[in-house]
Design a protein around this motif. Sequence first.
Motif, PDB file in Angstrom:
ATOM      1  N   GLY A  21      73.497   2.997 -29.251  1.00  0.00           N
ATOM      2  CA  GLY A  21      73.586   3.641 -27.939  1.00  0.00           C
ATOM      3  C   GLY A  21      72.367   4.498 -27.634  1.00  0.00           C
ATOM      4  N   VAL A  22      71.826   5.177 -28.654  1.00  0.00           N
ATOM      5  CA  VAL A  22      70.602   5.956 -28.466  1.00  0.00           C
ATOM      6  C   VAL A  22      69.463   5.032 -28.049  1.00  0.00           C
ATOM      7  CG1 VAL A  22      68.838   7.356 -29.650  1.00  0.00           C
ATOM      8  CG2 VAL A  22      71.274   7.807 -30.047  1.00  0.00           C
ATOM      9  N   VAL A  23      69.346   3.886 -28.727  1.00  0.00           N
ATOM     10  CA  VAL A  23      68.281   2.940 -28.404  1.00  0.00           C
ATOM     11  C   VAL A  23      68.482   2.383 -26.993  1.00  0.00           C
ATOM     12  CG1 VAL A  23      67.163   0.761 -29.061  1.00  0.00           C
ATOM     13  CG2 VAL A  23      67.899   2.385 -30.836  1.00  0.00           C
ATOM     14  N   LYS A  24      69.723   2.072 -26.626  1.00  0.00           N
ATOM     15  CA  LYS A  24      70.006   1.556 -25.279  1.00  0.00           C
ATOM     16  C   LYS A  24      69.673   2.612 -24.222  1.00  0.00           C
ATOM     17  CE  LYS A  24      71.470  -1.788 -22.742  1.00  0.00           C
ATOM     18  NZ  LYS A  24      70.503  -2.889 -22.521  1.00  0.00           N
ATOM     19  N   ASP A  25      70.036   3.868 -24.487  1.00  0.00           N
ATOM     20  CA  ASP A  25      69.715   4.941 -23.544  1.00  0.00           C
ATOM     21  C   ASP A  25      68.207   5.138 -23.427  1.00  0.00           C
ATOM     22  OD1 ASP A  25      72.415   5.303 -23.065  1.00  0.00           O
ATOM     23  OD2 ASP A  25      72.581   7.089 -24.333  1.00  0.00           O
ATOM     24  N   LEU A  26      67.484   4.970 -24.535  1.00  0.00           N
ATOM     25  CA  LEU A  26      66.025   5.060 -24.504  1.00  0.00           C
ATOM     26  C   LEU A  26      65.447   3.934 -23.649  1.00  0.00           C
ATOM     27  CD1 LEU A  26      63.724   6.772 -25.892  1.00  0.00           C
ATOM     28  CD2 LEU A  26      63.551   4.870 -27.502  1.00  0.00           C
ATOM     29  N   GLU A  27      65.951   2.720 -23.846  1.00  0.00           N
ATOM     30  CA  GLU A  27      65.521   1.566 -23.040  1.00  0.00           C
ATOM     31  C   GLU A  27      65.793   1.814 -21.556  1.00  0.00           C
ATOM     32  OE1 GLU A  27      67.044  -2.977 -22.154  1.00  0.00           O
ATOM     33  OE2 GLU A  27      67.458  -2.134 -24.131  1.00  0.00           O
ATOM     34  N   ALA A  37      64.972  11.842 -19.245  1.00  0.00           N
ATOM     35  CA  ALA A  37      66.042  11.107 -19.926  1.00  0.00           C
ATOM     36  C   ALA A  37      65.529  10.473 -21.215  1.00  0.00           C
ATOM     37  CB  ALA A  37      66.622  10.041 -18.999  1.00  0.00           C
ATOM     38  N   LEU A  38      64.292   9.996 -21.199  1.00  0.00           N
ATOM     39  CA  LEU A  38      63.706   9.426 -22.400  1.00  0.00           C
ATOM     40  C   LEU A  38      63.599  10.501 -23.483  1.00  0.00           C
ATOM     41  CD1 LEU A  38      61.086   6.778 -22.759  1.00  0.00           C
ATOM     42  CD2 LEU A  38      60.600   8.946 -23.877  1.00  0.00           C
ATOM     43  N   ALA A  39      63.077  11.655 -23.133  1.00  0.00           N
ATOM     44  CA  ALA A  39      62.899  12.738 -24.112  1.00  0.00           C
ATOM     45  C   ALA A  39      64.231  13.223 -24.671  1.00  0.00           C
ATOM     46  CB  ALA A  39      62.139  13.897 -23.476  1.00  0.00           C
TER      47      ALA A  39
END
Length: 144
Positions: A21-27, A37-39
């Motif tokens: 989920g962290v990776v998806k939110d980063l994407e 939001a990326l940070a």
Amino acid sequence: MTNDTLTVGNISAQTREAVTGVVKDLENAFNAHDGAALAEQFGVDASWTNAAGLRLDGREAIAEFSGPALKGFLSESYARYDVVKLLEIADGVIGVNVHQTPTDASGNPVEGPHGVTTYVIARQPDGWKIVVGQNSAVAAPPLG
């Protein structure tokens, strides 16, 4: 993200979901060109080395760089992030390998450099966060 993820160690389904989920939110933040939001996907004291080799220390520095970059030279850049491996390092600490594929705004793959990224994602007081990351640009894999 694909479902073909190699998982090494005793990683619960809940932890797998949180970390991916962290990776998806980063994407999603990257594709929305939203530096804040990326940070937020990074720990307060994270260390991040971007594809240009620039090391950024701390969430604040990551936000200060990412905001202008995503609105500037990356404003027409989009990518799909596929988690390819999860490695349990310790309780609450997961190593994550990601393959990044350049896409258009609709998510369709396009030509361009791909990325391979390694993250260490750890349980922090404010949730699962990237605490260390290294992004590397690589040539597109050959077709066929």
